[in-house]
Design an enzyme around this catalytic site. Structure first.
Site, PDB file in Angstrom:
ATOM      1  N   ARG A 299      49.334  36.670  21.685  1.00 40.33           N
ATOM      2  CA  ARG A 299      48.371  37.288  21.450  1.00 40.33           C
ATOM      3  C   ARG A 299      47.548  37.649  22.751  1.00 40.33           C
ATOM      4  O   ARG A 299      47.177  37.037  23.672  1.00 40.33           O
ATOM      5  CB  ARG A 299      47.394  36.194  20.620  1.00 40.33           C
ATOM      6  CG  ARG A 299      47.731  35.934  19.188  1.00 40.33           C
ATOM      7  CD  ARG A 299      47.077  37.111  18.556  1.00 40.33           C
ATOM      8  NE  ARG A 299      47.675  36.957  16.808  1.00 40.33           N
ATOM      9  CZ  ARG A 299      47.415  37.955  15.879  1.00 40.33           C
ATOM     10  NH1 ARG A 299      46.904  39.108  16.223  1.00 40.33           N
ATOM     11  NH2 ARG A 299      47.617  37.775  14.798  1.00 40.33           N
TER      12      ARG A 299
ATOM     13  N   CYS B 159      58.362  46.290   8.146  1.00 41.04           N
ATOM     14  CA  CYS B 159      59.066  45.452   9.110  1.00 41.04           C
ATOM     15  C   CYS B 159      60.198  46.064   9.754  1.00 41.04           C
ATOM     16  O   CYS B 159      60.636  45.807  10.720  1.00 41.04           O
ATOM     17  CB  CYS B 159      59.640  44.178   8.416  1.00 41.04           C
ATOM     18  SG  CYS B 159      58.362  42.977   7.879  1.00 41.04           S
TER      19      CYS B 159
ATOM     20  N   CYS C  63      57.393  32.880  10.345  1.00 46.16           N
ATOM     21  CA  CYS C  63      57.110  33.566  11.676  1.00 46.16           C
ATOM     22  C   CYS C  63      55.499  33.947  11.683  1.00 46.16           C
ATOM     23  O   CYS C  63      54.804  34.094  10.685  1.00 46.16           O
ATOM     24  CB  CYS C  63      57.834  34.801  11.723  1.00 46.16           C
ATOM     25  SG  CYS C  63      57.395  36.134  11.111  1.00 46.16           S
TER      26      CYS C  63
END
Lengths: 135, 376
Positions: free
Chosen positions: B16, B80, B198
């Site tokens: 992040r 994805c 995840c």
């Protein structure tokens, strides 16, 4: 049908007090889809006929959703499952049960149409779900 | 068709990064890959950028910031598998002779919390049917009902990938977790615990493909994208392979079969593998679908230490998505970066000895799957 606006048109109706899902059956290969659409996703035939399915089903898989997913307007927790209906059609649906210990694969379930939330205009919105079938 | 080689790779770590914009993440990865390949302006003739949440012209903004615009730039979305789809397009451009070198990159800054996807119509969201982790949970339950997969097996996958992630400086989570810790983490959707899922996050990855090899020569032996056929997933509005009709091949099975054919190798020939592990159950299913263990043998595979670093065929030596997190557009290309390092012998303490053949696998909403085989 419970009073209120259906969550989306063309998903379900209630005939003589008995709720049904509105599905489609391919005129060429006979496979079924829900929600109903004009083209068969299995064989690409450009022709299906509308059928009614339910209310009886069998729970194949289930889980509990503990926190509201994006856009969801109803109460939590709730159960989400895969329900097998007659004629080889399985659908994903909310389950009215909030206690996972009362659910198991293979459980007989039945379709219900019931209020889920009240929209921004103050109108009740009804949706479909499955509950454990009466013994 | 001519051979296609990987001549440069680059990464922005996954995590992040509140102080960095999406373009900045992409710039770092692209700059690193071009430096690795020894290329500058004019060195590549097309660019393909994988992103799902990046918005309009995400790839263009990165190349503009680097003064490298002016070539065709295509932004690619395949859930994805977006980065894998971009790689397949780039490899095709080089193989066909349409370009001598292409830049493939992927980038993402995922929103926090449960993934919101325009895949679902608004009524499905309102009805509570857009709960993505719930579908993962249904798939895990299916594995447990149909095979010999136990709750502990699901936890074992997470323990393995987190342990691998400790050695990966580019991963988001670099802490080993115990079986007990995974099992005791909060239930998200039964049977899945928090540490079995995840985390969506941020990052970028970039790969340079060329018709001329660098040293060591790492060839793209196959790069295959396949979308689902009806019946391989549950209905047209909730595609999620591994839930429904077993007579119909899943996107992963179709992509893997074609990739093995293209590369002339089989599952046993693979030295190191990166698979989609959005959740622990997904890794077990991926391993079965790719033929790394017998059908229905995924539980036994993980119990027997399958996929561990040090085993015959390590799976997710990078830590996988469970340790790295998943920035959708970048994750598939980060697998390619990892495997390129592995084939170069440059993977540091997580190096798989003598790795010569590698496979990367991603699968996601659409539904589609990508299988890429690299060979040294």
């Amino acid at each position: 049908m419970a009073d209120g606006r259906p969550i989306a048109p063309g998903l379900f109706d209630v005939d003589a007090g008995e709720p049904r899902l509105i599905a489609a059956e391919c005129v060429a290969c006979g496979r079924r889809q829900f929600p109903a659409a004009a083209v068969c996703p299995y064989c690409a035939a450009d022709g299906t006929r509308e059928i009614r399915v339910g209310p009886a089903g069998r729970l194949e898989l289930y889980t509990m959703v503990l926190r509201a997913p994006p856009g969801y307007r109803g109460p939590v927790p709730y159960a989400l499952g895969i329900v097998a209906l007659d004629g080889g059609l399985s659908v994903v649906a909310r389950l009215t049960e909030t206690d996972a210990t009362r659910l198991r694969p293979g459980l007989p379930v039945e379709l219900v149409v019931e209020p889920l939330f009240t929209d921004d205009a103050g109108q009740r919105v009804v949706s479909y779900a499955f509950r454990a079938a009466a013994a | 068709m001519r051979p296609v080689y990987i001549t440069g790779v680059g990464l922005h770590p996954f995590g992040r990064f509140p102080d960095l914009g999406l373009t900045a993440l992409g710039v770092e990865a692209v700059r690193a890959a071009l430096r690795d390949a020894g290329l500058g302006r004019g060195g590549f003739q097309a660019a393909f950028c994988g992103t799902v949440y990046g918005g309009v012209a995400a790839g263009h903004k990165v190349l503009t910031a680097l003064g490298l615009s002016g070539v065709p730039i295509v932004n690619v979305e395949a859930g994805c598998a977006s980065g894998g789809a971009a790689l397949a397009l780039g490899a095709g451009a080089v193989a066909s002779g349409g370009a001598d070198a292409v830049l493939v990159f992927g980038l993402e800054k995922m929103p926090r919390g449960m993934i919101r996807s325009s895949f679902f119509e608004s009524w499905r969201e309102e009805a509570g049917l857009a709960a993505t982790p719930a579908y993962f949970a249904l798939r895990a339950q299916r594995l447990m009902l149909d095979g010999d997969v136990t709750l502990e097996d699901l936890a074992r996958v997470s323990v393995k990938n987190h342990r691998h992630g400790v050695a990966n400086p580019h991963a988001m989570y670099r802490r080993a977790v115990s079986l007990e810790e995974v099992l005791a983490s909060p239930v998200v959707c039964e049977p899945l615990r928090l540490l079995m899922l995840c985390a969506p996050n941020e990052g970028a990855a970039a790969v340079v493909l060329s018709a001329r090899p660098a040293a060591p020569a790492i060839r793209v032996a196959a790069a295959v994208l396949r979308s689902h056929v009806a019946g391989s997933v549950l209905g047209e509005h909730t595609p999620l392979s591994g839930l429904t009709d077993e007579r119909v091949p899943t996107p992963t099975e179709m992509a893997a079969r074609a990739a093995y054919d293209d590369a002339g190798v089989g599952p046993r020939d693979l030295d190191v593998v990166e698979v989609q592990d959005t959740d622990s159950g997904r890794e077990i299913l991926s391993v079965e679908e790719l033929g790394l263990c017998p059908p229905g043998g995924g539980g036994r595979w993980v119990r027997d230490g399958g996929g561990e670093l040090g085993s015959r065929q390590p799976v997710n030596a990078s830590g996988g998505l469970l340790a790295r997190g998943e920035p959708l557009g970048a994750s598939a290309l980060a697998q390619i970066v990892e495997l390129t390092w592995q084939l170069r012998g440059a993977a540091g303490s997580r190096q798989v000895p003598h790795a010569r053949t590698a496979l990367a696998h991603t699968v996601g909403r659409g539904a589609n799957a990508c299988a890429v085989i690299l060979a040294r």
